[in-house]
Design an enzyme around this catalytic site. Structure first.
Site, PDB file in Angstrom:
ATOM      1  N   THR A  33     101.781 -61.786  21.049  1.00 48.53           N
ATOM      2  CA  THR A  33     101.676 -62.518  19.795  1.00 48.53           C
ATOM      3  C   THR A  33     102.747 -63.610  19.791  1.00 48.53           C
ATOM      4  OG1 THR A  33     101.807 -62.381  17.406  1.00 48.53           O
ATOM      5  CG2 THR A  33     103.013 -60.712  18.619  1.00 48.53           C
ATOM      6  N   HIS A  34     102.333 -64.797  19.327  1.00 51.17           N
ATOM      7  CA  HIS A  34     103.216 -65.966  19.397  1.00 51.17           C
ATOM      8  C   HIS A  34     103.227 -66.673  18.033  1.00 51.17           C
ATOM      9  CE1 HIS A  34     105.284 -69.356  21.194  1.00 51.17           C
ATOM     10  NE2 HIS A  34     104.450 -70.162  20.571  1.00 51.17           N
TER      11      HIS A  34
ATOM     12  N   ALA B 100     100.016 -65.347  34.036  1.00 46.57           N
ATOM     13  CA  ALA B 100     101.296 -65.582  34.699  1.00 46.57           C
ATOM     14  C   ALA B 100     102.102 -66.719  34.060  1.00 46.57           C
ATOM     15  CB  ALA B 100     101.060 -65.869  36.178  1.00 46.57           C
TER      16      ALA B 100
HETATM   17  C1  GRF Z   1     107.392 -62.730  16.180  1.00 45.81           C
HETATM   18  O1  GRF Z   1     107.188 -63.863  15.371  1.00 45.81           O
HETATM   19  C2  GRF Z   1     106.947 -62.980  17.598  1.00 45.81           C
HETATM   20  O2  GRF Z   1     105.780 -63.724  17.703  1.00 45.81           O
HETATM   21  C3  GRF Z   1     108.118 -63.762  18.122  1.00 45.81           C
HETATM   22  O3  GRF Z   1     109.254 -63.100  17.614  1.00 45.81           O
HETATM   23  C4  GRF Z   1     108.887 -62.457  16.398  1.00 45.81           C
HETATM   24  C5  GRF Z   1     109.182 -60.989  16.544  1.00 45.81           C
HETATM   25  O4  GRF Z   1     109.278 -60.380  15.302  1.00 45.81           O
HETATM   26  N1  GRF Z   1     108.098 -63.899  19.552  1.00 45.81           N
HETATM   27  P1  GRF Z   1     109.429 -58.796  15.164  1.00 45.81           P
HETATM   28  O5  GRF Z   1     110.474 -58.358  16.175  1.00 45.81           O
HETATM   29  O6  GRF Z   1     108.093 -58.176  15.423  1.00 45.81           O
HETATM   30  O7  GRF Z   1     109.893 -58.570  13.751  1.00 45.81           O
END
Ligand code: GRF
Length: 195
Positions: free
Chosen positions: A109-110, A143
């Site tokens: 997730t990004h 990758a």
């Molecule tokens: C999320 O927004 C994720 O996409 C990003 O860092 C955040 C992590 O949040 N890479 P959490 O640790 O799940 O609260």
């Protein structure tokens, strides 16, 4: 009835996305089960959340290995020990290597609308560009860095008085729902397992 999807979650920080998965996996009849939670550093709230929920945890730190390849191999070994169907990278701030990616299907997730603003600073970079709408993306991991096939995306408007932090918090609310929906959908339709 299909058996619950077997899931390992990787975290690096607060683990609020992990918590959403823990909550969604609780109770009889949940479509997926969290087998283990792994982190790339000590002392994360994410690992604490997992331990509180009674989920086994492990820590696999890059500096503890001679090479990045050794880290990748050991991470793969620790993930494979619980034989998951799916690995979820939920705020895991390391690029996964060929050992893990060769043995497991991984979703990430990004906090931006890919393919715009990949990398570790998606929220900051989107704001710096002056976008009025941003959001989050769930995608298969390949990758590259945030380059894999997109599974789902959700939008969030940027407000005039937003800071990187306030915007990220609003994105995370939407991101948590998206991630749970995606894992539920992957549990319901297993056709991807044959890919
Ligand atoms: C999320 O927004 C994720 O996409 C990003 O860092 C955040 C992590 O949040 N890479 P959490 O640790 O799940 O609260």
């Amino acid at each position: 009835m299909t058996s619950p999807l077997r899931v390992v979650v990787l975290v690096s920080g607060a683990g609020s996305n992990l918590q959403a998965l823990i909550d969604a996996a609780a109770g009889d009849g949940a479509p997926f089960r969290l087998l283990a939670v792994g982190a790339d550093r000590d002392g994360t709230l994410g690992v604490e959340r997992a331990a509180t929920a009674g989920i086994p945890t492990f820590v696999c730190r890059v500096p503890d290995y001679l090479t990045r390849a050794d880290w990748d191999l050991d991470l793969e070994r620790q993930i494979s020990a619980v034989d998951p169907d799916l690995v979820v990278s939920a705020g895991f701030m390391k690029v996964l290597g060929p050992a893990v990616l060769g043995s497991h299907r991984v979703v990430n997730t990004h906090p931006a609308l890919l393919p715009s603003f990949p990398g570790a600073h998606g929220v900051r970079d989107a704001m710096a560009h002056g976008v009025r709408v941003t959001g989050c993306t769930c995608h298969w991991v390949d990758a590259g860095v945030d380059t894999g096939p997109i599974i789902d995306q959700r939008c969030v408007r940027v407000e005039d008085d937003d800071t990187v932090e306030s915007l990220h918090e609003r994105i995370k609310v939407v991101e948590r729902e998206m991630l749970v929906d995606v894992v539920r959908a992957l549990a319901a339709d297993r056709s991807w397992q044959g890919d």
